[in-house]
Scaffold this motif. Structure first.
Motif, PDB file in Angstrom:
ATOM      1  N   HIS A   1      20.962  13.309 101.354  1.00 32.07           N
ATOM      2  CA  HIS A   1      21.689  14.288 100.342  1.00 32.07           C
ATOM      3  C   HIS A   1      20.934  14.674  98.919  1.00 32.07           C
ATOM      4  O   HIS A   1      21.338  15.220  98.206  1.00 32.07           O
ATOM      5  CB  HIS A   1      23.147  14.115 100.278  1.00 32.07           C
ATOM      6  N   GLY A   2      20.031  13.673  98.699  1.00 26.65           N
ATOM      7  CA  GLY A   2      19.392  13.544  97.468  1.00 26.65           C
ATOM      8  C   GLY A   2      20.273  13.309  96.443  1.00 26.65           C
ATOM      9  O   GLY A   2      20.118  13.853  95.103  1.00 26.65           O
ATOM     10  N   VAL A   3      21.394  12.205  96.659  1.00 28.23           N
ATOM     11  CA  VAL A   3      22.364  11.717  95.740  1.00 28.23           C
ATOM     12  C   VAL A   3      21.943  10.331  95.397  1.00 28.23           C
ATOM     13  O   VAL A   3      21.457   9.511  96.254  1.00 28.23           O
ATOM     14  CB  VAL A   3      23.552  11.846  96.247  1.00 28.23           C
TER      15      VAL A   3
ATOM     16  N   SER B   1      31.781  17.598  96.018  1.00 23.21           N
ATOM     17  CA  SER B   1      31.308  18.577  94.973  1.00 23.21           C
ATOM     18  C   SER B   1      29.841  18.324  94.573  1.00 23.21           C
ATOM     19  O   SER B   1      29.528  17.413  94.505  1.00 23.21           O
ATOM     20  CB  SER B   1      32.316  18.998  94.130  1.00 23.21           C
ATOM     21  N   ASP B   2      29.286  19.700  94.191  1.00 26.09           N
ATOM     22  CA  ASP B   2      28.044  19.587  93.685  1.00 26.09           C
ATOM     23  C   ASP B   2      28.036  18.870  92.310  1.00 26.09           C
ATOM     24  O   ASP B   2      27.147  17.985  91.803  1.00 26.09           O
ATOM     25  CB  ASP B   2      27.408  21.141  93.322  1.00 26.09           C
ATOM     26  N   ALA B   3      29.155  19.033  91.582  1.00 27.74           N
ATOM     27  CA  ALA B   3      29.249  18.244  90.328  1.00 27.74           C
ATOM     28  C   ALA B   3      29.335  16.856  90.670  1.00 27.74           C
ATOM     29  O   ALA B   3      28.730  15.973  89.887  1.00 27.74           O
ATOM     30  CB  ALA B   3      30.558  18.502  89.394  1.00 27.74           C
ATOM     31  N   GLN B   4      30.211  16.297  91.637  1.00 24.67           N
ATOM     32  CA  GLN B   4      30.293  14.787  92.077  1.00 24.67           C
ATOM     33  C   GLN B   4      28.868  14.377  92.551  1.00 24.67           C
ATOM     34  O   GLN B   4      28.490  13.301  92.263  1.00 24.67           O
ATOM     35  CB  GLN B   4      31.501  14.848  92.876  1.00 24.67           C
ATOM     36  N   ARG B   5      28.152  15.187  93.279  1.00 29.72           N
ATOM     37  CA  ARG B   5      26.695  14.560  93.575  1.00 29.72           C
ATOM     38  C   ARG B   5      26.082  14.374  92.574  1.00 29.72           C
ATOM     39  O   ARG B   5      25.158  13.376  92.482  1.00 29.72           O
ATOM     40  CB  ARG B   5      26.195  15.839  94.589  1.00 29.72           C
ATOM     41  N   LYS B   6      26.115  15.212  91.510  1.00 26.60           N
ATOM     42  CA  LYS B   6      25.295  14.800  90.296  1.00 26.60           C
ATOM     43  C   LYS B   6      25.476  13.744  89.574  1.00 26.60           C
ATOM     44  O   LYS B   6      24.811  13.025  88.901  1.00 26.60           O
ATOM     45  CB  LYS B   6      25.339  15.959  89.329  1.00 26.60           C
ATOM     46  N   GLN B   7      26.676  13.122  89.752  1.00 24.00           N
ATOM     47  CA  GLN B   7      27.392  11.803  89.176  1.00 24.00           C
ATOM     48  C   GLN B   7      26.516  10.582  89.916  1.00 24.00           C
ATOM     49  O   GLN B   7      26.539   9.620  89.408  1.00 24.00           O
ATOM     50  CB  GLN B   7      28.738  11.500  89.314  1.00 24.00           C
ATOM     51  N   GLY B   8      26.350  10.853  91.205  1.00 26.54           N
ATOM     52  CA  GLY B   8      25.890   9.667  92.061  1.00 26.54           C
ATOM     53  C   GLY B   8      27.021   9.011  92.764  1.00 26.54           C
ATOM     54  O   GLY B   8      28.139   9.132  92.382  1.00 26.54           O
ATOM     55  N   VAL B   9      26.621   8.074  93.639  1.00 23.29           N
ATOM     56  CA  VAL B   9      27.713   7.224  94.283  1.00 23.29           C
ATOM     57  C   VAL B   9      27.564   5.723  94.068  1.00 23.29           C
ATOM     58  O   VAL B   9      26.425   5.251  93.975  1.00 23.29           O
ATOM     59  CB  VAL B   9      27.855   7.448  95.514  1.00 23.29           C
ATOM     60  N   ILE B  10      28.603   5.210  94.189  1.00 25.01           N
ATOM     61  CA  ILE B  10      28.536   3.450  94.336  1.00 25.01           C
ATOM     62  C   ILE B  10      29.417   2.967  94.992  1.00 25.01           C
ATOM     63  O   ILE B  10      30.354   3.430  95.625  1.00 25.01           O
ATOM     64  CB  ILE B  10      28.765   3.147  92.786  1.00 25.01           C
TER      65      ILE B  10
END
Lengths: 323, 323
Positions: free
Chosen positions: B89-91, B62-71
């Motif tokens: 994705h700019g994440v 989701s957009d909100a998740q994308r703002k958190q980033g991934v690991i």
């Protein structure tokens, strides 16, 4: 030669020639300083684009001609392309090679179903003498580039480039092509003239063997004056063809010449970044894209890497030096 | 997990993941004793199929998740797949690697836009400790195989196999897959169940690390008891995943284990006959197709070669020994 012949060849090649993908890597873009795509014809059947021309020529023969069989003079990629295409059509093929050709090339060509006839190059025998019995018996000669159906077959690569570039949003690009006699470059030039007129073919050759570059500059067919041997053996021809040069003179931009070292560095980068195997002569276009950016004028480039039939020991050496 | 998730992933991957071709060679057919196709996912972006799973997972956020980033925890192909997909994705992506990982892998992952966090494996630090600050801050963990969207992404390979096999007239085949945690094998199994039900997945692993083969035989998740290191490093996992194993248990045939030497011989043959670069773990499926024909039952086989990220010195050594 016209686009209709190329489209007819594409119809005959459908389901037989491989539609090679369009590859890219952000690491190569960065070295090139622009978007750099690769059309890897080294992934074509028999390891080079020559399969397209071979298939086009054999499939265009009449039934009567097919019964005569075909003959080709080549110890390299053209031999394997013709042998494989003829075998799939049930057409007898004779490939005439120098007796001192590498055994692996002789074996591969035989394994693809051709009869290999050897001639004693060192002893002064000519290939035409060795082939005389076969040509007199009516076998059809398939020339490596000065043959309309061969050029049409190679040109099918250009139809795919136009389609695949459009899929990634590219309509203008310099299309860099490893060039020997000019069959592939001429065929792609004609295809792009019809299908992607904002694209421009740029012929790429090894330094010292840049007869096409010189001929384009002088406007007339001019031979290079180097000896016949060199690292990029697959694309060393003395001069552009009688059929191919007028097409290139009308449609191609300035030629580009690269050093052997640049070709080897391009082989190592293709290994690391694209996971494909290039022979030195098949890497010349990628070398031009990566290391001769100052000779290019457009924002995108598409390098046609033309073959991957390289000796494992040479490839290992390139990796150890440039990997 | 179902076919709808795989088809949705294919929609998200369209135009981003590469549609790798289906390759073959009469020379490989002869060794295999049957028609042997290769689906070269080593030609995928970042040099392995892991890009598909990474893209699928990131694009499903989701957009909100994308703002958190991934690991992600990985020093290998999963790291590069996630890094590349996140960057596009700019994440923001954090990749957690052991400090003793090869410098080239650290550099490549950084160059693909990720932040690399190193942990002192030798000194007893765990990767979870190293990642704690990031996971507490809400970054989304992308697991390498026990993740539904990752499995769905890998499964898109199976959709392509079904289509490409049909194009060459094949509807029944054993699909051989290099298998670590089982994400690719599970995803392809589900795709083929829906799209090409006469095809059967066969997992392929290195001898001694054949936990999936053993687990399929015993019917329960079972770890192998070898140490963690081996030639085929890309696919060495201790046991199949909690999500992947039930799918494989339901759909896959018996597992196949190959020797390191067979993997290296397959690398050399892929070089010579297909002109592609395979890493040892990515060649295990082709090794099974070529050298374990007695374990196969169908007339055609399709080997998914899963990666090409191999050290140039190792590749040179393989060519010098087996080329």
């Amino acid at each position: 030669m016209n686009i209709d012949m190329i489209e007819a060849a594409a119809e005959r090649l459908r389901g037989h020639a491989r539609r090679t993908p369009l590859l890219s890597s952000p690491f190569l873009d960065e070295i090139a300083g622009r978007r750099a795509f690769v059309k890897p014809e080294n992934l074509q059947h028999t390891g080079s684009f020559k399969f397209r021309g071979g298939w086009s020529a054999v499939s265009a023969l009449s039934d009567a001609q097919r019964k005569q069989g075909v003959i080709a003079f080549s110890s390299g990629n053209h031999a394997q392309g013709v042998a494989s295409a003829a075998s799939a059509h049930g057409v007898k093929a004779v490939i005439v090679m120098p007796a001192d050709a590498p055994q692996i090339k002789i074996d591969n060509t035989r394994a693809l179903g051709a009869d290999v006839v050897l001639y004693d190059r060192a002893g002064g025998e000519s290939r035409e003498e060795a082939a005389e019995a076969y040509t007199k018996a009516g076998m059809i000669l398939i020339r490596p580039y000065d043959d309309a159906q061969v050029i049409a077959g190679q040109g099918t690569t250009g139809l795919e480039i136009a389609e695949q570039a459009a899929e990634v949003g590219i309509d203008a690009a310099e299309v860099l092509i490893c060039t020997g006699g000019g069959g592939l470059s001429a065929g792609i030039s004609l295809a792009l003239e019809a299908k992607a007129p904002k694209m421009k073919v740029r012929t790429c050759e090894p330094q010292g063997f840049d007869d096409v570059r010189i001929s384009l500059e002088t406007g007339t067919i001019t031979a290079h004056n180097s000896p016949a041997k060199g690292l990029c053996d697959a694309i060393l021809t003395p001069a552009p063809g009688e059929m191919t040069f007028p097409i290139l003179h009308r449609l191609a931009g300035q030629g580009i010449a690269v050093s052997d070292e640049e070709a080897k560095r391009a082989m190592a980068l293709a290994f690391n970044r694209l996971k494909v195997v290039l022979e030195p002569g098949g890497a010349v276009s990628l070398a031009a894209a990566l290391f001769h950016g100052d000779a290019l004028t457009m924002d995108a480039t598409i390098a046609v890497t033309t073959g991957g039939n390289v000796d494992p020991a040479l490839f290992a050496h390139v990796l150890q030096t440039y990997g």
